[in-house]
Design an enzyme around this catalytic site. Sequence first.
Site: not given
Ligand SMILES: *Cc1c(COP(=O)(O)O)cnc(C)c1O
Length: 382
Positions: A40, A165
């Site tokens: 992203k 998450h």
């Molecule tokens: C951005 C994001 C990630 C990646 O996170 P990092 O800390 O950069 O590894 C993973 N899952 C979700 C839902 C995210 O928004």
Amino acid sequence: MDPLLYRKAWININLAAISANINQLKKQLPNQTAVMAVVKANGYGHGDIQVAQAALAAGASGLAVALLEEAVRLRKAGIKAPILVMGWVAPEFARIAIEYQITLTVFQVSWLETFKQNKIGQPLSIHLKLDTGMGRLGIRSIEELRDFMAHLAQCNINLTGVYTHFATADEPNHDYYYKQSSRFETLINELKQHTTDQMVVHTGNSAAAIQHSNDMLNAVRFGIGMYGLYPSLYLKETQPISLEPALSLHAKLTHVKKVGAGESISYGATYTTEQEEWIGTIPVGYADGIQRGWQGLSVLINGKKMPLIGRICMDQCMVKLDQAYPIGTEVTFIGKQGNEKISMEEIAQHLGTINYEVACLLTNRLPRFYDPSDTEGAGVNF
Ligand SMILES: *Cc1c(COP(=O)(O)O)cnc(C)c1O
């Protein structure tokens, strides 16, 4: 890439470091845990398409982005791997996702109702998001989950994955992580009562993948670590995994002069020389993502740290030199020169933020170079 490259300022991206970082993580993960490369925000400022291709070549099995726009961009670049959009996409755009074979994140009954009314012929692939404590997107309770699954049964949708998450996976204290994990397990057990679909179950960002490698189920969403940056200072200090930063940022001096004692430099005249000093001018500024807060940080010239002095301007900034240097001398803002290096983490600390933000804020005005032989930002005759 813009063919008009006349300014002596550029970013190098070492794609071999991206591969090495994926391999480091894969070594730690159980065999059945796949890596989704998170690209992203233009690959955290590193270049989405190039990083995606390098990550897939290094063994990532899919990609994740925040926006549908970002996913479509990858498809238009010819990338065929599975792509998950992790942000919320309005149901009106489900047709676009189907057309480009992009997986959306869905968790609202109202979303399903709108989707159903639109009567799309082909099935949409979705991952269901569960909110176990991040408080951002997702289903939070068993009742909501039951309601969602009842509505999902009436939609032309394939549920191909489910995820959550973590909010604190980068910290030394794991209490909140375990609380989220246990809520996830409860919701997954309920979900299994409502579907027999084959689903990819994933929870981990970089921090969770690094700290809790063995809990990572079918896949991890590897973002910051893939770029060789640690998710937190705690993880940078404890180094449970060895990561190599992929990005370096350079420019060349455009002007060098000796100024007398008591002379001021840049807007606001905030810096005044105490004696005769050599001052260099560098052609980057806050419009490139070298924010005003970088004042007081150092850059590397001739393998030595030298301070940025006076206010950072939109397109230029000034450095105090230890001697005269020729115009065209290389200046490194992020990365190595000789035995010295400047990390995104130290810049972030100075700015009162995190490395993620430093990387994402580097603007597209700085060209990115990917060929390792282009150490001088080559391809261009400077
Ligand atoms: C951005 C994001 C990630 C990646 O996170 P990092 O800390 O950069 O590894 C993973 N899952 C979700 C839902 C995210 O928004």
